[in-house]
Design an enzyme around this catalytic site. Structure first.
Site, PDB file in Angstrom:
ATOM      1  N   ASP A 171      39.362 -35.091   9.718  1.00 57.72           N
ATOM      2  CA  ASP A 171      39.193 -34.683   8.326  1.00 57.72           C
ATOM      3  C   ASP A 171      37.829 -35.055   7.742  1.00 57.72           C
ATOM      4  O   ASP A 171      37.578 -34.810   6.577  1.00 57.72           O
ATOM      5  CB  ASP A 171      40.302 -35.287   7.463  1.00 57.72           C
ATOM      6  CG  ASP A 171      40.226 -36.796   7.410  1.00 57.72           C
ATOM      7  OD1 ASP A 171      39.339 -37.386   8.060  1.00 57.72           O
ATOM      8  OD2 ASP A 171      41.059 -37.398   6.714  1.00 57.72           O
ATOM      9  N   TYR A 268      29.183 -40.066  10.038  1.00 59.48           N
ATOM     10  CA  TYR A 268      29.363 -41.054  11.113  1.00 59.48           C
ATOM     11  C   TYR A 268      28.096 -41.273  11.934  1.00 59.48           C
ATOM     12  O   TYR A 268      28.000 -42.258  12.674  1.00 59.48           O
ATOM     13  CB  TYR A 268      30.522 -40.655  12.036  1.00 59.48           C
ATOM     14  CG  TYR A 268      31.857 -41.120  11.507  1.00 59.48           C
ATOM     15  CD1 TYR A 268      32.353 -42.382  11.832  1.00 59.48           C
ATOM     16  CD2 TYR A 268      32.609 -40.320  10.660  1.00 59.48           C
ATOM     17  CE1 TYR A 268      33.571 -42.818  11.340  1.00 59.48           C
ATOM     18  CE2 TYR A 268      33.821 -40.745  10.158  1.00 59.48           C
ATOM     19  CZ  TYR A 268      34.301 -42.001  10.499  1.00 59.48           C
ATOM     20  OH  TYR A 268      35.500 -42.436  10.006  1.00 59.48           O
TER      21      TYR A 268
HETATM   22  P1  NAD Z   1      48.907 -47.179  10.492  1.00 57.75           P
HETATM   23  O1  NAD Z   1      48.801 -48.334  11.414  1.00 57.75           O
HETATM   24  O2  NAD Z   1      49.215 -47.391   9.073  1.00 57.75           O
HETATM   25  O3  NAD Z   1      50.007 -46.162  11.060  1.00 57.75           O
HETATM   26  C1  NAD Z   1      50.149 -45.824  12.376  1.00 57.75           C
HETATM   27  C2  NAD Z   1      51.608 -45.808  12.776  1.00 57.75           C
HETATM   28  O4  NAD Z   1      51.672 -45.476  14.166  1.00 57.75           O
HETATM   29  C3  NAD Z   1      52.335 -47.152  12.620  1.00 57.75           C
HETATM   30  O5  NAD Z   1      53.498 -46.992  11.853  1.00 57.75           O
HETATM   31  C4  NAD Z   1      52.666 -47.565  14.043  1.00 57.75           C
HETATM   32  O6  NAD Z   1      53.873 -48.261  14.176  1.00 57.75           O
HETATM   33  C5  NAD Z   1      52.733 -46.223  14.751  1.00 57.75           C
HETATM   34  N1  NAD Z   1      52.534 -46.298  16.200  1.00 57.75           N
HETATM   35  C6  NAD Z   1      51.652 -47.054  16.887  1.00 57.75           C
HETATM   36  N2  NAD Z   1      51.756 -46.818  18.202  1.00 57.75           N
HETATM   37  C7  NAD Z   1      52.747 -45.899  18.369  1.00 57.75           C
HETATM   38  C8  NAD Z   1      53.320 -45.256  19.489  1.00 57.75           C
HETATM   39  N3  NAD Z   1      52.867 -45.508  20.731  1.00 57.75           N
HETATM   40  N4  NAD Z   1      54.312 -44.375  19.283  1.00 57.75           N
HETATM   41  C9  NAD Z   1      54.750 -44.103  18.042  1.00 57.75           C
HETATM   42  N5  NAD Z   1      54.246 -44.679  16.932  1.00 57.75           N
HETATM   43  C10 NAD Z   1      53.249 -45.562  17.092  1.00 57.75           C
HETATM   44  O7  NAD Z   1      47.527 -46.378  10.647  1.00 57.75           O
HETATM   45  P2  NAD Z   1      46.781 -45.434   9.619  1.00 57.75           P
HETATM   46  O8  NAD Z   1      45.671 -46.173   8.992  1.00 57.75           O
HETATM   47  O9  NAD Z   1      47.758 -44.768   8.738  1.00 57.75           O
HETATM   48  O10 NAD Z   1      46.162 -44.368  10.601  1.00 57.75           O
HETATM   49  C11 NAD Z   1      46.942 -43.609  11.474  1.00 57.75           C
HETATM   50  C12 NAD Z   1      46.085 -42.882  12.458  1.00 57.75           C
HETATM   51  O11 NAD Z   1      45.440 -41.768  11.872  1.00 57.75           O
HETATM   52  C13 NAD Z   1      44.963 -43.704  13.061  1.00 57.75           C
HETATM   53  O12 NAD Z   1      44.817 -43.370  14.426  1.00 57.75           O
HETATM   54  C14 NAD Z   1      43.767 -43.269  12.294  1.00 57.75           C
HETATM   55  O13 NAD Z   1      42.570 -43.538  12.977  1.00 57.75           O
HETATM   56  C15 NAD Z   1      44.064 -41.811  12.208  1.00 57.75           C
HETATM   57  N6  NAD Z   1      43.304 -41.013  11.246  1.00 57.75           N
HETATM   58  C16 NAD Z   1      42.597 -39.994  11.744  1.00 57.75           C
HETATM   59  C17 NAD Z   1      41.891 -39.180  10.931  1.00 57.75           C
HETATM   60  C18 NAD Z   1      41.046 -38.110  11.544  1.00 57.75           C
HETATM   61  O14 NAD Z   1      40.155 -37.618  10.909  1.00 57.75           O
HETATM   62  N7  NAD Z   1      41.232 -37.735  12.797  1.00 57.75           N
HETATM   63  C19 NAD Z   1      41.921 -39.381   9.554  1.00 57.75           C
HETATM   64  C20 NAD Z   1      42.676 -40.438   9.052  1.00 57.75           C
HETATM   65  C21 NAD Z   1      43.385 -41.240   9.912  1.00 57.75           C
HETATM   66  C1  G6P Z   2      37.874 -40.521   8.033  1.00 58.54           C
HETATM   67  C2  G6P Z   2      37.764 -40.173   9.484  1.00 58.54           C
HETATM   68  C3  G6P Z   2      38.939 -40.693  10.228  1.00 58.54           C
HETATM   69  C4  G6P Z   2      39.093 -42.175  10.016  1.00 58.54           C
HETATM   70  C5  G6P Z   2      39.188 -42.464   8.547  1.00 58.54           C
HETATM   71  C6  G6P Z   2      39.154 -43.951   8.339  1.00 58.54           C
HETATM   72  O1  G6P Z   2      38.904 -39.826   7.440  1.00 58.54           O
HETATM   73  O2  G6P Z   2      37.653 -38.806   9.708  1.00 58.54           O
HETATM   74  O3  G6P Z   2      38.801 -40.394  11.581  1.00 58.54           O
HETATM   75  O4  G6P Z   2      40.249 -42.668  10.639  1.00 58.54           O
HETATM   76  O5  G6P Z   2      38.104 -41.901   7.878  1.00 58.54           O
HETATM   77  O6  G6P Z   2      39.467 -44.216   7.028  1.00 58.54           O
HETATM   78  P1  G6P Z   2      39.854 -45.675   6.587  1.00 58.54           P
HETATM   79  O7  G6P Z   2      40.094 -45.487   5.149  1.00 58.54           O
HETATM   80  O8  G6P Z   2      41.075 -46.037   7.382  1.00 58.54           O
HETATM   81  O9  G6P Z   2      38.688 -46.533   6.921  1.00 58.54           O
HETATM   82 MN    MN Z   3      37.966 -38.414  11.918  1.00 56.51          MN
END
Ligand code: NAD
Ligand code: G6P
Ligand code: MN
Length: 445
Positions: A171, A268
């Site tokens: 995102d 980034y």
């Molecule tokens: P979080 O730790 O709050 O939530 C992650 C959840 O995943 C937890 O509830 C945990 O128990 C669960 N989990 C961990 N391992 C697991 C497994 N093997 N099987 C099932 N469930 C499992 O994390 P968050 O801050 O909410 O972020 C979640 C994810 O989204 C992270 O990987 C973060 O980097 C990603 N993210 C990506 C983007 C992007 O742009 N690609 C944007 C925002 C967040």
């Molecule tokens: C952006 C990126 C994600 C990353 C997030 C981290 O949305 O695209 O890949 O996980 O920022 O945000 P945070 O608020 O967890 O630092």
């Molecule tokens: Mn990202």
């Protein structure tokens, strides 16, 4: 009438889940649901979010069948879309990913540099396991994955599950375009038509127009040169702000832009182009993981508990997650054949002509029932080509190290990262990372 969909959110206990649910509910006309399931491997954490979302669904969209489970068979059976955002090791391991490199004066970041490598080694098996559940119980489903580090996870899925119906997404470009839309006076970032190339968290825009074809770049470049992606006059660098580090990142885009004024950069890139600045502005005792635990995680979970206790979410402060909007758009494109143009992380196959066809790149794609079709971005300049090839090699070495359980290759991966100054520093960081990741990484030989 659009056919109704069944969605499982993997990582039900994520801090983002409630916002995604709000977004899904608000989009019932565009993307109607028949079933919504949460899946997580941490029952207690997921329950906090699920209890609140049950109330939200009951109040706002009672026609949707809602449940939460830790049983993969229940979760992945009769599913059309898996929306995956797991964080293997949780925020406490994110904290270690960030703090260990900083001890050695190296960038400590969730997805970039050694932190991203460490996180990848934990994430790969977690995401592969989700793919296997999906293929076993709902082989026709699509997985939309944004579990990080998306770039290395994408390379791992390309190598390990080449035929899987998975699309990796991010995102950050959407968030940047939101700011750009504000700067340019556009109502929504979807009004921007873009050409962009790179890797995830590592890319550049070459063109941006509005839907009428007017070039946005001349005015935008003037703004970015002065203010980055912040609005003019934004209060910046106030350490008391919850999002202080993000505000700094949006401002720093100004300096990234100066390195190549022909293109508009992903934020980034600051970690690769200004690692010395990043380290100097990091607090080795209080990193982004601490900010997230002290704010987003606390606030979201407190609100979820309040909703569950009160039995109503009528007055909730949880908002439809912006980050979820494009996930809904992507799922809608796959389900209803909208031929939407979106940035996705996909196998290169010539989309960027002069880099490895086997790299996983982030480029605009046309999305329909056929899946995604990348658009050709052509040849890219020497500067970006050099940076991308170095980073692709880092990512490929990480995946090879994971598969071969190779200490040597992981050391090479860290050594090759533009964020790490030498092979000796890479080795010190690697040894510290191994010590704290015993529970998650394969044992390296
Ligand atoms: P979080 O730790 O709050 O939530 C992650 C959840 O995943 C937890 O509830 C945990 O128990 C669960 N989990 C961990 N391992 C697991 C497994 N093997 N099987 C099932 N469930 C499992 O994390 P968050 O801050 O909410 O972020 C979640 C994810 O989204 C992270 O990987 C973060 O980097 C990603 N993210 C990506 C983007 C992007 O742009 N690609 C944007 C925002 C967040
Ligand atoms: C952006 C990126 C994600 C990353 C997030 C981290 O949305 O695209 O890949 O996980 O920022 O945000 P945070 O608020 O967890 O630092
Ligand atoms: Mn990202």
């Amino acid at each position: 009438m659009l056919e109704k969909q069944s969605v499982v959110i993997a990582g039900g206990g994520s801090t983002y889940t409630a916002g995604i649910v709000m977004m899904l509910i608000e989009n019932q006309e565009k993307f109607p649901l028949r079933k919504l399931t949460f899946y997580d491997n941490d029952e207690q954490r997921q329950k906090i979010v699920a209890d609140a979302c049950e109330v939200i669904v009951r109040e706002r969209a009672p026609e949707i069948e809602f449940s939460a489970t830790t049983d993969p068979e229940k979760a992945f059976t009769d599913v059309d879309f898996v929306m995956a955002h797991i964080r293997v090791g949780g925020l406490s391991m994110r904290e270690k990913d960030e703090k260990i490199p900083l001890k050695y004066g190296v960038v400590g970041q969730e997805t970039c540099g050694p932190g991203g490598v460490a996180y990848a080694m934990r994430s790969i098996p977690g995401v592969i396991e989700l793919i296997d559940y999906m293929e076993k119980y709902s082989p026709k489903a699509w997985m939309l994955n944004y579990s990080n580090p998306a770039s290395i996870v994408a390379e791992a899925t390309r190598v390990l599950r080449p035929d899987a119906k998975i699309i990796n997404i991010c995102d950050m470009p959407v968030a940047i375009k939101k700011s750009i839309a504000d700067i340019m006076g556009l109502k929504h970032e979807n009004e921007i038509v873009e050409r962009y190339y790179g890797l995830n968290h590592f890319g550049w825009w070459t063109e941006m127009t509005d839907r009428q074809g007017n070039d946005l770049l001349p005015k935008l470049k003037e703004h970015v040169a002065k203010w980055g992606y912040s609005a003019a006059g934004d209060e910046l660098n106030n350490p008391l702000l919850e999002e202080a580090s993000w505000m700094d990142t949006f401002q720093k885009a100004k300096d990234i832009y100066a390195v190549d004024p022909e293109t508009i950069p992903n934020t980034y890139l600051k970690y690769y182009l200004f690692p010395d600045y990043v380290v100097a502005h990091s607090n080795p005792d209080y990193t982004r993981a601490n900010e997230v635990m002290d704010h987003r995680e606390k606030n979201v979970f407190a609100e979820c508990k309040r909703i569950a206790e009160n039995g109503t979410a009528k007055d909730t402060i949880i908002e439809a997650g912006e980050h979820a909007e494009f996930v809904v758009q992507l799922a809608g494109a796959l389900a209803y054949n909208t031929y939407e143009r979106m940035l996705l992380i996909v196998p290169n196959n010539g989309a960027i002509l002069n880099i490895d066809p086997k790299a996983m790149v982030e480029v605009p794609c046309i999305v329909s029932k056929r899946g995604y079709e990348p658009l050709a971005m052509g040849e890219i300049p020497q500067f970006q080509k050099g940076m991308i090839e170095q980073q692709v090699s880092v990512e490929k070495l990480v995946v090879q190290a994971y598969l071969e359980k190779s200490y040597q290759k992981l050391w090479q991966a860290l050594t090759l990262s533009k964020t790490v100054p030498s092979a000796s520093v890479a080795k010190e960081i690697l040894d510290d990372l191994i010590a704290v990741n015993k529970e998650y990484w394969p044992e390296l030989v």
